[in-house]
Design a protein around this motif. Structure first.
Motif, PDB file in Angstrom:
ATOM      1  N   ASP A 169       0.827  -1.212   0.000  1.00  0.00           N
ATOM      2  CA  ASP A 169       0.000   0.000   0.000  1.00  0.00           C
ATOM      3  C   ASP A 169       0.861   1.262   0.000  1.00  0.00           C
ATOM      4  O   ASP A 169       0.555   2.243  -0.694  1.00  0.00           O
ATOM      5  CB  ASP A 169      -0.933   0.006   1.215  1.00  0.00           C
ATOM      6  CG  ASP A 169      -2.043  -1.025   1.125  1.00  0.00           C
ATOM      7  OD1 ASP A 169      -2.271  -1.550   0.007  1.00  0.00           O
ATOM      8  OD2 ASP A 169      -2.664  -1.324   2.161  1.00  0.00           O
ATOM      9  N   ALA A 170       1.946   1.235   0.771  1.00  0.00           N
ATOM     10  CA  ALA A 170       2.838   2.399   0.826  1.00  0.00           C
ATOM     11  C   ALA A 170       3.504   2.627  -0.526  1.00  0.00           C
ATOM     12  O   ALA A 170       3.628   3.780  -0.984  1.00  0.00           O
ATOM     13  CB  ALA A 170       3.890   2.203   1.913  1.00  0.00           C
ATOM     14  N   LYS A 173       1.023   4.093  -2.970  1.00  0.00           N
ATOM     15  CA  LYS A 173       0.718   5.501  -2.667  1.00  0.00           C
ATOM     16  C   LYS A 173       1.900   6.425  -2.973  1.00  0.00           C
ATOM     17  O   LYS A 173       1.782   7.639  -2.897  1.00  0.00           O
ATOM     18  CB  LYS A 173       0.358   5.639  -1.184  1.00  0.00           C
ATOM     19  CG  LYS A 173      -0.978   5.032  -0.808  1.00  0.00           C
ATOM     20  CD  LYS A 173      -1.199   5.135   0.700  1.00  0.00           C
ATOM     21  CE  LYS A 173      -2.502   4.468   1.114  1.00  0.00           C
ATOM     22  NZ  LYS A 173      -2.681   4.477   2.593  1.00  0.00           N
ATOM     23  N   GLY A 174       3.034   5.834  -3.275  1.00  0.00           N
ATOM     24  CA  GLY A 174       4.221   6.621  -3.532  1.00  0.00           C
ATOM     25  C   GLY A 174       4.888   7.129  -2.267  1.00  0.00           C
ATOM     26  O   GLY A 174       5.729   8.038  -2.315  1.00  0.00           O
ATOM     27  N   ASP A 175       4.544   6.535  -1.133  1.00  0.00           N
ATOM     28  CA  ASP A 175       5.117   6.945   0.152  1.00  0.00           C
ATOM     29  C   ASP A 175       6.387   6.129   0.408  1.00  0.00           C
ATOM     30  O   ASP A 175       6.371   5.099   1.093  1.00  0.00           O
ATOM     31  CB  ASP A 175       4.098   6.727   1.270  1.00  0.00           C
ATOM     32  CG  ASP A 175       4.519   7.350   2.592  1.00  0.00           C
ATOM     33  OD1 ASP A 175       5.721   7.637   2.751  1.00  0.00           O
ATOM     34  OD2 ASP A 175       3.648   7.543   3.464  1.00  0.00           O
ATOM     35  N   ALA A 176       7.501   6.624  -0.116  1.00  0.00           N
ATOM     36  CA  ALA A 176       8.756   5.872  -0.045  1.00  0.00           C
ATOM     37  C   ALA A 176       9.233   5.687   1.388  1.00  0.00           C
ATOM     38  O   ALA A 176       9.749   4.618   1.745  1.00  0.00           O
ATOM     39  CB  ALA A 176       9.831   6.564  -0.877  1.00  0.00           C
ATOM     40  N   ASN A 177       9.083   6.702   2.221  1.00  0.00           N
ATOM     41  CA  ASN A 177       9.551   6.581   3.605  1.00  0.00           C
ATOM     42  C   ASN A 177       8.792   5.497   4.365  1.00  0.00           C
ATOM     43  O   ASN A 177       9.394   4.721   5.112  1.00  0.00           O
ATOM     44  CB  ASN A 177       9.416   7.922   4.318  1.00  0.00           C
ATOM     45  CG  ASN A 177      10.438   8.940   3.845  1.00  0.00           C
ATOM     46  OD1 ASN A 177      11.511   8.574   3.377  1.00  0.00           O
ATOM     47  ND2 ASN A 177      10.095  10.213   3.936  1.00  0.00           N
ATOM     48  N   ALA A 178       7.473   5.451   4.184  1.00  0.00           N
ATOM     49  CA  ALA A 178       6.676   4.418   4.849  1.00  0.00           C
ATOM     50  C   ALA A 178       7.033   3.037   4.317  1.00  0.00           C
ATOM     51  O   ALA A 178       7.110   2.055   5.075  1.00  0.00           O
ATOM     52  CB  ALA A 178       5.187   4.689   4.660  1.00  0.00           C
ATOM     53  N   ALA A 179       7.257   2.946   3.018  1.00  0.00           N
ATOM     54  CA  ALA A 179       7.624   1.657   2.417  1.00  0.00           C
ATOM     55  C   ALA A 179       8.981   1.183   2.927  1.00  0.00           C
ATOM     56  O   ALA A 179       9.173  -0.006   3.219  1.00  0.00           O
ATOM     57  CB  ALA A 179       7.637   1.769   0.901  1.00  0.00           C
TER      58      ALA A 179
END
Length: 385
Positions: A169-170, A173-179
């Motif tokens: 999901d991260a 969403k393009g949320d690299a830090n969360a990934a």
């Protein structure tokens, strides 16, 4: 938490999880516990050949002693119907010898394979098994070990699905830090049971966990490490969402496979897996090759050790009955490795592996080698005779 507490928790967890057990065929008969051990089959592996001293055996236990006379690190596999891995031993360095015990309970034609360089389909040959069907791990402590470990595997794939979905999901969403934060957490559940994933056909393990260095010409790169490179090196690319969806699907395929009623993990495979997980550490975690972009290797290192420890715990009643002294030595070595790993704790995780110096890596390597030396004996001790 010390090792003895960890073992107690692992054993309790193994005993407490639900399992749908598979049913043996009615016409099958149990192995004779008093039967003498079969002759060992010598396997001489080189860069260009895979020679066996025998290509036939009776149903039950088959023991292969593999010697690598080549110049490349090699692997040895025994395949059943549908490319199911019945047993394997990896990371056999040149000049080394390793033993593999495989339970082949059904008559039929299997295949053996040596894989120099640990790539490709390997050099294969038929291996014929004759005799009546034999029940594997159908009674007593053997049945208990098999069922308990399958419960553990099921719990890990449940957690793997959930953790991977957070990672996926991260990414989407393009949320690299969360990934990035979720990457080593999701991999923990996979690394604890990786030998189980390797037992399934259709390249399931490579689809989930293939490293860039192991790509063959023309092979499509998917899985955790393909996304790892994007997250830490290139930035998320246009195919990131597709790779994330494929990873989620592959993890679900693994879960479906281990949850299938017919899927069974026998005690000999469990002990072999315990050794295989330590081989993973020696082959790629110590060197930093596994998570080469993220440097989260110590998370994988810890997960491999935990998975090995739990595998040994599941066969421990058999081990203690047959060789309690070996069990004590295994305990001691696990404690030593665990203590070393704790030195590199940082918050809820570990320091970046590029901060671990070469002398420190060598210290870890020596501790894992000492542990591996003891765990390598477990399969031979607990295998049904």
């Amino acid at each position: 938490m010390n090792l003895h507490s960890s073992l107690a928790i692992a054993t309790a967890a193994l005993a407490g999880l639900a399992l749908t057990s598979c049913q043996a065929k009615e016409e099958a008969k149990p192995a004779d516990p008093g039967k003498s051990a079969p002759a060992e089959i010598a396997v001489t592996a080189s860069d260009t050949a895979c020679e066996l001293s025998g290509t036939e055996a009776s149903t039950g236990s088959s023991t292969f002693v593999i010697t690598n006379n080549g110049t490349k690190v090699t692997e040895f596999y025994v395949y059943g119907e549908g490319e199911r891995v019945m047993g394997e031993v990896e990371n056999i360095s040149p000049g080394l010898q390793r033993k593999l015990i495989v339970q082949l309970g059904e008559p039929g034609t299997y295949q053996t394979a040596c894989k120099p360089g640990m790539v490709g389909d390997g050099m294969r040959a038929d291996f014929k098994v004759t005799g009546d069907s034999v029940k594997i791990d159908d009674e007593g402590k053997f049945k208990e070990a098999s069922e308990n470990y399958k419960r553990y595997v099921n719990s890990q794939t449940d957690a793997l699905i959930a953790a991977t979905q957070v990672f996926v999901d991260a990414v989407k969403k393009g949320d690299a830090n969360a990934a990035k934060a979720q990457f080593p957490i999701a991999r923990t559940y996979y690394e604890r049971i990786e030998p189980v994933a390797e037992s399934f056909p259709n390249d399931l393990d490579p689809r989930i966990d293939l490293r860039e260095a192991d790509l063959e010409p023309g092979q499509k790169w998917t899985g955790f490490h393909a996304l790892e490179k994007q997250l830490w090196v290139s930035g998320l690319q246009p195919d990131a969402k597709a790779l994330a969806d494929q990873l989620a699907a592959d993890v679900m395929e693994l879960n479906d496979g281990v949850k299938a009623p017919e899927y069974k993990i026998d005690s000999t495979q469990i002990a072999g897996g315990a050794q295989g997980l330590l081989d993973e550490v020696s082959a790629s975690k110590i060197t930093g090759e596994e998570d080469i972009f993220s440097h989260t290797d110590l998370w994988d290192f810890k997960a491999n050790v935990e998975g090995s420890q739990t595998a040994v715990a599941s066969v421990r009643p058999i081990l203690d009955e047959r060789n309690a002294e070996l069990g004590k030595k295994v305990d001691q070595r696990f404690t030593e490795v665990e203590a070393l790993l704790e030195k590199y704790r940082e918050g809820d995780g570990f320091v970046s592996y590029d901060k671990v110096t070469e002398p420190q890596r060598q210290e870890l390597s020596r501790a894992v080698d000492a542990l591996s030396k003891e765990v390598s004996q477990v399969q031979g001790v607990i295998a049904p005779q």
